[in-house]
Each structure stands twice: as structure tokens, then as C-alpha cells.
Design an enzyme around this catalytic site. Sequence first.
Site, short mmCIF file in Angstrom:
data_model
loop_
_atom_site.label_atom_id
_atom_site.label_comp_id
_atom_site.label_asym_id
_atom_site.label_seq_id
_atom_site.Cartn_x
_atom_site.Cartn_y
_atom_site.Cartn_z
N THR A 205 0.83 -1.21 0.00
CA THR A 205 0.00 0.00 0.00
C THR A 205 0.86 1.26 0.00
O THR A 205 0.55 2.25 -0.65
CB THR A 205 -0.94 0.02 1.22
OG1 THR A 205 -1.76 -1.15 1.20
CG2 THR A 205 -1.80 1.26 1.25
N TYR B 288 5.41 -12.64 6.01
CA TYR B 288 4.34 -12.17 5.14
C TYR B 288 4.32 -12.99 3.86
O TYR B 288 5.28 -12.96 3.09
CB TYR B 288 4.57 -10.68 4.86
CG TYR B 288 3.63 -10.01 3.88
CD1 TYR B 288 2.40 -10.53 3.55
CD2 TYR B 288 4.00 -8.79 3.30
CE1 TYR B 288 1.56 -9.88 2.65
CE2 TYR B 288 3.17 -8.13 2.41
CZ TYR B 288 1.95 -8.70 2.08
OH TYR B 288 1.12 -8.06 1.19
N LYS C 33 1.39 -13.20 8.31
CA LYS C 33 0.35 -12.54 7.54
C LYS C 33 0.13 -13.37 6.29
O LYS C 33 1.05 -13.53 5.47
CB LYS C 33 0.73 -11.11 7.17
CG LYS C 33 -0.31 -10.42 6.28
CD LYS C 33 0.17 -9.07 5.77
CE LYS C 33 -0.79 -8.48 4.75
NZ LYS C 33 -0.28 -7.23 4.15
#
Length: 293
Positions: free
Chosen positions: A47, A135, A164
Site C-alpha cells: 500500500t 508475510y 500474515k
Amino acid sequence: MQLSGIIAYPITPFSDDGKKIQFDILGQTLEHLLDHGCDAIAPLGSTGESAYLSLEEWQQIAEYTVKTVNQRVPVIVGIGELTTRQAILKAKFAESIGADAIMVIPVSYWKLTDEEIFNYFEEIATSTSLPVMAYNNPATSGIDMSPELLVRMFENITNVTMVKESSGDIQRMHRLHELSGGGLPFYNGSNPLALEALCAGASGWCTAAPNLLGGLPKTLYQLITSEQLSAARAIFYQQLPLLRQMVIAGIPKVVKAGLAIQGIHAGSPRKPLHHTTTEEALSLREMLAEVNR
């Protein structure tokens, strides 16, 4: 560190020419996330367009975020690097500025073996005392870490304490729970999977959605943890069209376009990424109007 709830991802605001970071706008968006009850802040993920930043820019954003949040919630700094050496450099920097944890995604040009991935995490974790969130996002990294590998790292690398999971496969989360005997905290990174993942026992939801949806993601989390499933379903489906659009069109461009609609001008994504098309922007405006009705 016990981490639960909404882990929010801020964008990286650029000037109109894309050359400079607008730190005043970054500060504004960080306060917005905190005001809507986010339980942690995770700068420099996809992001935040971390792949498009220089090392100096990455360091500036990491330090600015830690100072601005000022221990109000944990800060989890994102690291995604091709080389172990560069990842270690960033891990040490994150610790030096007072970050609470790091989120590490291995990025590959050559396909890595499980042993190479294990060693990548082992060397990074050894270089810092910070907790490490592993992740898994094969769509962006080119690497798909199996539940078996993730649990192996959790059990054998002291600092690897969280995962994650962003593959979008709920069965991965079930498998993480089974293989670890429920001991490995996992976090949902697939926006459209939020309802199922939280119901499956995810410790939290890693998402950029609060940038546009305010407190709705936190409300969903609270409804599920208090076992109000009917209300949780209703509020999830209220958010789902926008959550799905973020994935389809690309999170940085959707979030920045949505913020602009709300009066926060964070620039366009950095090239070669493009801003939203006219059609996408109109659709986004309609979604925001509907979700806020």
C-alpha cells in the site's frame, strides 16, 4: 508482543510530479487511521509503494511514522528485499528508530527453495531483537510459502512470531492452525476474505481499508470477537464491493483516489503505476457514497 485487531496500512503521499514525499499528508492520514481505532500501523507495505522508494525515502517514512505514532499503537515496519543483506540493513534501522516489529516478505527473481527462504528469515531475525511477521503474498513477491514452511520457521526461529497470510486461500489459515496446534498467530491479508478469516480465528486483519472506510473494519472485528455474527455479516457485505475493488484495480491507486474524493490529496501512485481511470474513479465515488449512506 500480543497483537490483535486492525493493522492498518498507510499510503505514501507524493507531490504531483511524483518526486517528493508529502510528509504533512502522511501525518494527516496516520492520524485518520488512529482516530478510527486501528490497533497497529504498518508502513512501507505494498500500500505504501515501498518497492518504488529509494533507501533514503524508505528510512524517512519509517522514522517519521514511528515518531508520529509515538507509541500510541505498535508500528510494524515492512521489509521486502531481494537480498538478505539489504533486508538486514532495514531490520537494523527499524530497530534503531524504535519500531515495535517488522513484517518481512521475501522477494524473488530466481525461484527460492524452502531452505533458502528459511535461511533468509533466520539471518534477518538473528540481526534484530524485533518480532518478525512473516508475510506470504505470492501475487506480489513471486514466492509462495507453504503453511508447513511457515510453521517450521515459527517453531525454529525465535523472532518469527506471526504470519500474515495473503494468498486468499482460507484453507492455508486452517492449516496454520492445525500444524501449530493453534500456537501460531496468523493475520488476514486478503481484504475480501476478512469475514471468513476472522471467523476462522485470525488474530487480526492487515488492511488499507480504514483509509477509506474509517471505523467499519474495526467494527467488523469487534462484532466477530463478540460473536455477533449476523451483524458482522451485514457490515462485511456493506464493505465488500470496495474491498474487492481495491484488489482488482490496485490498492495504492484506489486508496489515493478515494482519499482525493474525501478531500485528502496524496498524489498519484509512483510511475510506472497509473492513477485510476475516469471510469474507475466514478465507480469508486459511487461505492463510497453507498457505504457511507
